[in-house]
Design a protein around this motif. Sequence first.
Motif, PDB file in Angstrom:
ATOM      1  N   TYR A 212       0.815  -1.209   0.000  1.00 60.52           N
ATOM      2  CA  TYR A 212       0.000   0.000   0.000  1.00 60.52           C
ATOM      3  C   TYR A 212       0.853   1.265   0.000  1.00 60.52           C
ATOM      4  CZ  TYR A 212      -3.954  -2.990   1.477  1.00 60.52           C
ATOM      5  OH  TYR A 212      -4.942  -3.955   1.564  1.00 60.52           O
ATOM      6  N   HIS A 213       2.083   1.171  -0.460  1.00 62.33           N
ATOM      7  CA  HIS A 213       2.966   2.339  -0.411  1.00 62.33           C
ATOM      8  C   HIS A 213       3.216   2.886  -1.808  1.00 62.33           C
ATOM      9  CE1 HIS A 213       6.076   4.926   1.275  1.00 62.33           C
ATOM     10  NE2 HIS A 213       6.837   4.593   0.242  1.00 62.33           N
ATOM     11  N   PRO A 214       3.004   4.197  -1.985  1.00 62.54           N
ATOM     12  CA  PRO A 214       2.492   5.168  -1.022  1.00 62.54           C
ATOM     13  C   PRO A 214       0.958   5.123  -0.935  1.00 62.54           C
ATOM     14  CG  PRO A 214       2.978   6.282  -3.075  1.00 62.54           C
ATOM     15  CD  PRO A 214       3.393   4.855  -3.267  1.00 62.54           C
ATOM     16  N   MET A 215       0.438   5.437   0.253  1.00 61.98           N
ATOM     17  CA  MET A 215      -1.011   5.396   0.447  1.00 61.98           C
ATOM     18  C   MET A 215      -1.729   6.484  -0.338  1.00 61.98           C
ATOM     19  SD  MET A 215      -1.632   4.212   4.396  1.00 61.98           S
ATOM     20  CE  MET A 215      -3.386   3.909   4.095  1.00 61.98           C
ATOM     21  N   SER A 216      -0.995   7.493  -0.790  1.00 58.65           N
ATOM     22  CA  SER A 216      -1.611   8.518  -1.646  1.00 58.65           C
ATOM     23  C   SER A 216      -2.112   7.910  -2.943  1.00 58.65           C
ATOM     24  CB  SER A 216      -0.614   9.639  -1.942  1.00 58.65           C
ATOM     25  OG  SER A 216       0.550   9.116  -2.571  1.00 58.65           O
ATOM     26  N   ILE A 217      -1.559   6.739  -3.312  1.00 60.79           N
ATOM     27  CA  ILE A 217      -2.058   6.004  -4.480  1.00 60.79           C
ATOM     28  C   ILE A 217      -2.999   4.894  -4.040  1.00 60.79           C
ATOM     29  CG2 ILE A 217      -1.407   4.415  -6.337  1.00 60.79           C
ATOM     30  CD1 ILE A 217       1.012   6.091  -6.872  1.00 60.79           C
ATOM     31  N   SER A 218      -2.574   4.050  -3.113  1.00 61.44           N
ATOM     32  CA  SER A 218      -3.371   2.864  -2.775  1.00 61.44           C
ATOM     33  C   SER A 218      -4.698   3.218  -2.120  1.00 61.44           C
ATOM     34  CB  SER A 218      -2.567   1.943  -1.841  1.00 61.44           C
ATOM     35  OG  SER A 218      -2.343   2.547  -0.588  1.00 61.44           O
TER      36      SER A 218
ATOM     37  N   ALA B 283      -9.918   7.591   0.082  1.00 62.45           N
ATOM     38  CA  ALA B 283     -10.591   6.630   0.965  1.00 62.45           C
ATOM     39  C   ALA B 283     -11.106   7.367   2.206  1.00 62.45           C
ATOM     40  CB  ALA B 283      -9.628   5.525   1.376  1.00 62.45           C
ATOM     41  N   SER B 284     -12.387   7.291   2.440  1.00 68.13           N
ATOM     42  CA  SER B 284     -13.006   8.080   3.515  1.00 68.13           C
ATOM     43  C   SER B 284     -12.574   7.614   4.901  1.00 68.13           C
ATOM     44  CB  SER B 284     -14.535   8.009   3.393  1.00 68.13           C
ATOM     45  OG  SER B 284     -14.975   6.661   3.490  1.00 68.13           O
ATOM     46  N   TRP B 285     -12.150   6.341   5.034  1.00 71.37           N
ATOM     47  CA  TRP B 285     -11.725   5.847   6.347  1.00 71.37           C
ATOM     48  C   TRP B 285     -10.275   6.222   6.658  1.00 71.37           C
ATOM     49  CZ3 TRP B 285     -12.466   2.971   2.013  1.00 71.37           C
ATOM     50  CH2 TRP B 285     -11.401   2.197   1.550  1.00 71.37           C
ATOM     51  N   VAL B 286      -9.603   6.854   5.679  1.00 69.08           N
ATOM     52  CA  VAL B 286      -8.207   7.272   5.879  1.00 69.08           C
ATOM     53  C   VAL B 286      -8.088   8.785   5.966  1.00 69.08           C
ATOM     54  CG1 VAL B 286      -5.876   7.255   4.876  1.00 69.08           C
ATOM     55  CG2 VAL B 286      -7.328   5.222   4.712  1.00 69.08           C
ATOM     56  N   TYR B 287      -8.814   9.485   5.102  1.00 68.84           N
ATOM     57  CA  TYR B 287      -8.675  10.937   4.997  1.00 68.84           C
ATOM     58  C   TYR B 287      -9.954  11.644   5.468  1.00 68.84           C
ATOM     59  CZ  TYR B 287      -4.773   9.551   2.018  1.00 68.84           C
ATOM     60  OH  TYR B 287      -3.626   8.981   1.529  1.00 68.84           O
ATOM     61  N   LYS B 288      -9.775  12.762   6.185  1.00 72.79           N
ATOM     62  CA  LYS B 288     -10.926  13.511   6.706  1.00 72.79           C
ATOM     63  C   LYS B 288     -11.681  14.234   5.594  1.00 72.79           C
ATOM     64  CE  LYS B 288      -9.221  14.234  11.423  1.00 72.79           C
ATOM     65  NZ  LYS B 288      -8.858  15.244  12.463  1.00 72.79           N
ATOM     66  N   GLU B 289     -10.960  14.745   4.590  1.00 75.42           N
ATOM     67  CA  GLU B 289     -11.599  15.441   3.467  1.00 75.42           C
ATOM     68  C   GLU B 289     -11.108  14.817   2.156  1.00 75.42           C
ATOM     69  OE1 GLU B 289     -10.329  19.483   4.694  1.00 75.42           O
ATOM     70  OE2 GLU B 289     -12.489  19.900   4.818  1.00 75.42           O
ATOM     71  N   PRO B 290     -11.523  13.596   1.889  1.00 79.11           N
ATOM     72  CA  PRO B 290     -10.961  12.854   0.746  1.00 79.11           C
ATOM     73  C   PRO B 290     -11.207  13.507  -0.605  1.00 79.11           C
ATOM     74  CG  PRO B 290     -12.883  11.724   1.656  1.00 79.11           C
ATOM     75  CD  PRO B 290     -12.523  12.810   2.616  1.00 79.11           C
TER      76      PRO B 290
ATOM     77  N   LEU C 177     -11.057  16.465  -1.500  1.00 79.29           N
ATOM     78  CA  LEU C 177     -10.196  17.618  -1.774  1.00 79.29           C
ATOM     79  C   LEU C 177      -8.802  17.205  -2.240  1.00 79.29           C
ATOM     80  CD1 LEU C 177     -11.087  19.945   1.245  1.00 79.29           C
ATOM     81  CD2 LEU C 177     -12.092  19.897  -1.048  1.00 79.29           C
ATOM     82  N   LEU C 178      -8.524  15.903  -2.246  1.00 76.96           N
ATOM     83  CA  LEU C 178      -7.184  15.429  -2.584  1.00 76.96           C
ATOM     84  C   LEU C 178      -6.925  15.521  -4.092  1.00 76.96           C
ATOM     85  CD1 LEU C 178      -7.060  12.218  -0.368  1.00 76.96           C
ATOM     86  CD2 LEU C 178      -5.884  14.378   0.059  1.00 76.96           C
ATOM     87  N   PRO C 179      -5.725  15.963  -4.485  1.00 72.51           N
ATOM     88  CA  PRO C 179      -5.368  15.944  -5.915  1.00 72.51           C
ATOM     89  C   PRO C 179      -5.098  14.523  -6.369  1.00 72.51           C
ATOM     90  CG  PRO C 179      -3.473  16.603  -4.607  1.00 72.51           C
ATOM     91  CD  PRO C 179      -4.635  16.487  -3.642  1.00 72.51           C
ATOM     92  N   ASP C 180      -5.337  14.246  -7.640  1.00 76.65           N
ATOM     93  CA  ASP C 180      -5.067  12.916  -8.161  1.00 76.65           C
ATOM     94  C   ASP C 180      -3.565  12.635  -8.130  1.00 76.65           C
ATOM     95  OD1 ASP C 180      -7.684  12.309  -8.616  1.00 76.65           O
ATOM     96  OD2 ASP C 180      -7.654  12.783 -10.743  1.00 76.65           O
TER      97      ASP C 180
ATOM     98  N   GLU D 187       6.714  13.736 -10.241  1.00 82.30           N
ATOM     99  CA  GLU D 187       6.753  14.563  -9.042  1.00 82.30           C
ATOM    100  C   GLU D 187       5.359  14.674  -8.437  1.00 82.30           C
ATOM    101  OE1 GLU D 187       9.223  16.019  -7.449  1.00 82.30           O
ATOM    102  OE2 GLU D 187      10.834  15.437  -8.826  1.00 82.30           O
ATOM    103  N   PHE D 188       5.276  14.426  -7.126  1.00 76.37           N
ATOM    104  CA  PHE D 188       4.000  14.528  -6.431  1.00 76.37           C
ATOM    105  C   PHE D 188       4.263  14.887  -4.975  1.00 76.37           C
ATOM    106  CE2 PHE D 188       0.303  12.697  -4.151  1.00 76.37           C
ATOM    107  CZ  PHE D 188      -0.715  13.369  -4.809  1.00 76.37           C
ATOM    108  N   ASN D 189       3.599  15.922  -4.498  1.00 78.92           N
ATOM    109  CA  ASN D 189       3.777  16.374  -3.113  1.00 78.92           C
ATOM    110  C   ASN D 189       5.241  16.636  -2.774  1.00 78.92           C
ATOM    111  OD1 ASN D 189       1.047  16.361  -2.514  1.00 78.92           O
ATOM    112  ND2 ASN D 189       1.080  14.305  -1.629  1.00 78.92           N
TER     113      ASN D 189
END
Length: 382
Positions: A251-257, A261-268, A270-273, A279-281
């Motif tokens: 699952y690494h990085p979780m920004s992809i896997s 995901a609503s159970w991981v992020y508070k405001e899912p 709003l996340l960029p693809d 280059e990312f983040n």
Amino acid sequence: MNHSRREFLKKSTLISAGLATAPLAVKSLNVDLVQNALPYWRGFNLLDFFSPEMEKGRKNPPEFLTWMADWGFNFVRIPISYPSYLNFDRSKPILASDVMNFDEGKIEQIDQLVNLAHKNGLHVSLNLHRAPGFCINAGFIEPYNLWKDQEALDAFCAHWEMWSKRYKNINSDKLSFDLVNEPFMREDPNDQHSPGGPVPVEDYYRVAKAALNTIKSISPERLVIANGNGGGGIAVPELADLDLGQSCRGYHPMSISHHKASWVYKEPDLLPDPIWPGEFNGRYHGREMIEQYYAPWVELLQKGVGVHCGECGAYNKTPHAVFLRWFEDVLDFLNEKRIGFGIWEFSGAFGILNSGRTDVDYEDWYGQKLDRKYLNLLMKYA
């Protein structure tokens, strides 16, 4: 496992001795001499008993297991929520007095899935996803803490004693035990959003050793696996002296896997693809990131500890093309080290069937929606 480790060390010694006297040109060859003490299992997690209420599990019909075998896979992991096979008042939080109320009828349903997998030639990894006193996906009230309370550990061992006796006559080639899913220590163990981190190693060692000793006292040859710490991703060299394989995560990085995901992020939303590769983040995301992440797991292999990737894949909100590029790099690296994998579910949001992705042209497969591109990728390594 002990036998495999002894053979590994013996062979490594002989190889090292040979290289020591070999010509310089031979010694400079980039040859990976590491062998994995665990079999090269490839397959899927089946979530039939993932819910604490057995009837709410994500049931996989018999033909699903037949298709897995026909497509060349040889492994299923069955994550089980222990309340699913107990008899107690489900309108209330489970009590310490409830955790040993085994329901034979419910356990027989698990037997049926195990038997069906074996009929299709699939190895079964039986996992306690929720164990007495712990689950990574909290949101319920447990009567105690597996990592701190002796009463919880006694119950944990009693459950593994029950499974060990029940499956004593099933060969280890067909069945292994996966002690507890993704150890993690939360400030509030009943709140899945509570902050936390890895279980203190001395606590994890104590729990793993007690359960292992329970299992081995009944089935000395049983293969037993411990999950990585801190939610599955942290290799645990401190367990290397125990007769245990270890299970990593893909699952690494979780920004992809786990994108959106609503159970991981508070405001899912709003996340960029995510991007792969690129280059990312503020960091380059590519194959080197994967190699760095798994370096501690390769060190375990070098110690003679067997490694398997018990869960991997990506949620259906990850752009499909990005997911496939990233996951091919993950699978290719694991394959190089002969580390097998278990995709998180066969049918569902992480699966090759009925994933609900909006950017996939599904193929109709006997009434199911098949992600053929994903299947083709997996079959390269099946």
